[in-house]
Design a protein around this motif. Structure first.
Motif, PDB file in Angstrom:
ATOM      1  N   HIS A   1      10.610  -0.972 -16.712  1.00  0.00           N
ATOM      2  CA  HIS A   1       9.966  -1.257 -15.420  1.00  0.00           C
ATOM      3  C   HIS A   1      10.550  -0.310 -14.388  1.00  0.00           C
ATOM      4  O   HIS A   1      11.702  -0.437 -13.988  1.00  0.00           O
ATOM      5  CB  HIS A   1      10.166  -2.711 -14.984  1.00  0.00           C
TER       6      HIS A   1
ATOM      7  N   HIS B   1       9.184   3.027 -11.304  1.00  0.00           N
ATOM      8  CA  HIS B   1       8.049   3.609 -10.572  1.00  0.00           C
ATOM      9  C   HIS B   1       8.234   5.122 -10.474  1.00  0.00           C
ATOM     10  O   HIS B   1       8.250   5.675  -9.374  1.00  0.00           O
ATOM     11  CB  HIS B   1       7.937   2.976  -9.181  1.00  0.00           C
TER      12      HIS B   1
ATOM     13  N   LYS C   1      -1.156  -4.975 -13.793  1.00  0.00           N
ATOM     14  CA  LYS C   1      -0.063  -5.509 -12.974  1.00  0.00           C
ATOM     15  C   LYS C   1      -0.568  -6.517 -11.955  1.00  0.00           C
ATOM     16  O   LYS C   1      -1.506  -6.236 -11.200  1.00  0.00           O
ATOM     17  CB  LYS C   1       0.622  -4.337 -12.248  1.00  0.00           C
TER      18      LYS C   1
ATOM     19  N   HIS D   1      10.544  -8.522 -13.990  1.00  0.00           N
ATOM     20  CA  HIS D   1      11.803  -8.948 -13.357  1.00  0.00           C
ATOM     21  C   HIS D   1      12.316 -10.272 -13.925  1.00  0.00           C
ATOM     22  O   HIS D   1      13.394 -10.339 -14.462  1.00  0.00           O
ATOM     23  CB  HIS D   1      11.709  -9.003 -11.825  1.00  0.00           C
TER      24      HIS D   1
ATOM     25  N   ASP E   1      13.486  -0.632 -12.053  1.00  0.00           N
ATOM     26  CA  ASP E   1      12.670  -0.781 -10.848  1.00  0.00           C
ATOM     27  C   ASP E   1      12.947   0.351  -9.848  1.00  0.00           C
ATOM     28  O   ASP E   1      12.806   0.133  -8.638  1.00  0.00           O
ATOM     29  CB  ASP E   1      12.874  -2.144 -10.176  1.00  0.00           C
TER      30      ASP E   1
HETATM   31 ZN   LIG Z   1       8.691  -2.728  -9.520  1.00  0.00          ZN
END
Ligand SMILES: [Zn+2]
Length: 552
Positions: free
Chosen positions: A91, A93, A307, A391, A453
């Motif tokens: 996970h 970006h 998502k 998460h 993340d």
């Molecule tokens: Zn995220």
């Protein structure tokens, strides 16, 4: 002209495969004299690996593998160094972060004066009147003991509009010219779901805007990113990830623009990690209409899950909890989408064969998301849907039982305990024993993953290992010791579990014959390292698909 060249090529390649079966293939490269942790339980340790055309031909002892070499085979003696499968960040970006690194000032600095100097330097190279943008600022990490304000920014950059995003992404800090360009003054009311902060003493703008108020600023900033900029962003972040041993990443909030950027970067030979590109729910109708679903693509660029977002953030303390934040008795966090919305988007995607990944941090957010997933499976049972809980931070025994029963996959933050230790006090010591709960997940047989993340969290896999194994922050404070796992477990979490989360456990995540040659060479053995220094183990080389993507 043939009627169906595609089919002819296919038959030709079948014939070639029959003439030259895999067993006969000679390795292009043999890495030997290595301490190999394979993450393959049938053969956990090895010394050598033979590679051909991006794939692993054989793994075993030096004796068994070296004799496979032919005249043209290159051999590299690794001098006993440790070799692991490449890390999978399940996970992150990266495509988004790559563009930010390309265009914005990296404000991950330790004082307001250092930040001002960085902004001043960027302004000097920027034509007057054009925006100076920054990201990765964190109010809890500067030595000044107070957040950035409008006067700091005006003093540093008076002639350019300035916006600095907080590391967590939910808030931003602006100078006077930026507010002027956005049409915001001292009297502007807060928009629904947002906040424009004022100095309590003077009533004047403080510089900080939160949540939906950010959109007013965003509209004032010209959107000038081109298709090429997005490709360049992927190119840039590729090098950053490769340097730390990452060979795959799941783009957790992807858009069609990101998907295109990945294809462009791959075509240009610039993509150095395998991307599993999620698609934000806002685009799901057009994707389904185009006949696209999870899994479309190839070993390098693949369409990931849809998502959804259920609740708020951990680092900015907005996750939805059943008991209030420590010291804030009426604050339980927020729900971003309603259960009905989650269900209606979820149903569409579920029926169309998509995997679903829902951002759910707090125990209430996780409970809500599980209820939606359970209903989808009850109403329309699907084989192996691999629902994901992005998460999945604050858990309890009942939630763990339901996650296990559903076969769902949590992607807890791997580096937060170590890197964001100063924020842990808002959750309290007792709750920390139920957060980033890898011990609970692994004990229940749940294949939780490594997940950074990034940008909100750091992506360095060696930091993830240290954080998960010690549960200690940068200063050595221990948070939630009941959730400690072993180094061996942390390696599995960072490799094969990430592969499983994208339905690719037969392609990567361990070093075995037939899998892709994605691996990392470390300067020291993490299994023999003192846990509090795991982060200092140097990454010497990274390989993805048989090609070195990083060499120290
Ligand atoms: Zn995220």
């Amino acid at each position: 002209m043939t009627i169906n060249p595609g089919r002819r090529d296919f038959l030709a390649s079948m014939a070639a495969a029959a003439l030259f079966p895999l067993e006969e293939e000679k390795p292009e490269l043999i890495l030997h004299n290595a301490n190999i942790v394979t993450v393959n339980s049938r053969e956990p340790r090895a010394q050598a690996v033979a590679i051909s055309r991006g794939r692993i031909l054989a793994v075993g002892s030096d004796q068994d593998v070296l004799h496979l070499g032919a005249a043209g085979s290159r051999k590299i003696d690794l001098g006993g160094k440790t070799l692991l499968p490449g890390f999978i960040d399940a996970h992150s970006h990266p495509a988004m972060a790559g563009v930010m690194h390309l265009r914005m000032v990296d404000c991950d600095l330790r004082s307001i004066s250092a930040l001002q100097a960085a902004l001043r330097a960027r302004a000097a190279k920027t034509p007057a009147g054009e925006w100076v943008l920054g990201f990765k600022y964190d109010d809890t990490k500067t030595a000044d003991g107070r957040p950035l304000n409008i006067s700091d920014l005006d003093a540093a950059v008076p002639d350019h509009p300035v916006q600095i995003e907080h590391r967590g992404g939910h808030t931003a800090y602006c100078n006077s010219l930026a507010f002027q360009k956005a049409g915001i003054n001292d009297k502007t009311p807060d928009p629904a779901g947002g906040k424009i902060d004022h100095d309590p003493a003077t009533g004047k703008l403080s510089g900080r805007v939160a949540e939906s108020a950010r959109e007013i600023l965003d509209k004032a900033i010209p959107q000038t990113l081109t298709r090429d900029d997005h490709r360049e962003g992927v190119k840039l972040i590729s090098k950053m990830l490769a340097k730390t041993g990452i060979t795959s990443a799941h783009e957790a909030q992807g858009t069609p623009t990101d998907l295109l950027a990945y294809q462009d970067a791959h075509a240009a030979g610039e993509l150095l990690y395998r991307a599993y590109c999620f698609i934000n729910y806002r685009y799901i109708d057009s994707m389904i209409a185009a006949g696209v679903r999870t899994g479309l693509g190839d070993d390098w660029v693949r369409v990931g899950a849809m998502k959804l977002v259920c609740d708020g953030s951990i680092s900015e303390r907005t996750a939805r909890l059943s008991t209030a934040y420590a010291g804030r008795p009426n604050d339980f966090g927020i729900l971003v989408m309603t259960e009905d919305e989650l269900y209606s988007y979820g149903r569409k995607a579920h029926l169309a064969g998509w995997q679903i990944g829902t951002h759910a941090n707090g125990d209430v957010g996780i409970d809500t998301t599980l209820r939606v997933y359970e209903r989808l499976q009850r109403e329309n049972p699907r084989h192996d849907p691999r629902f994901r809980l992005e998460h999945c931070t604050v858990i309890n025994d009942d939630l763990v039982r339901r996650i296990e029963a559903l076969g769902a996959i949590p992607t807890p933050f791997s580096t937060y305990v170590y890197y964001h230790g100063e924020k842990m006090k808002y959750y309290g010591a007792e709750r920390l024993n139920h957060m980033f709960a890898l011990r609970s997940f692994l004990d229940a047989g749940i294949p939780a993953t490594q997940a950074s993340d990034y940008p909100p969290g750091e992506f360095i896999p060696m930091m993830a290992l240290q954080s998960e194994v010690t549960r200690a922050d940068i200063k050595g404070n221990v948070w939630g010791p009941k959730q400690k796992i072993t180094v061996e477990e942390a390696i599995r979490v960072g490799t094969i579990h990430g592969a499983y989360a994208s339905y690719e456990e037969n392609l990567k995540g361990s070093l075995e014959a037939g899998k892709v040659a994605d691996l990392v060479v470390l300067g020291r053995d993490p299994l023999k390292e003192e846990p509090s220094t795991l982060i200092s183990i140097p990454v010497e080389r990274t390989m993805a698909g048989g090609r070195w993507t990083f060499e120290a």
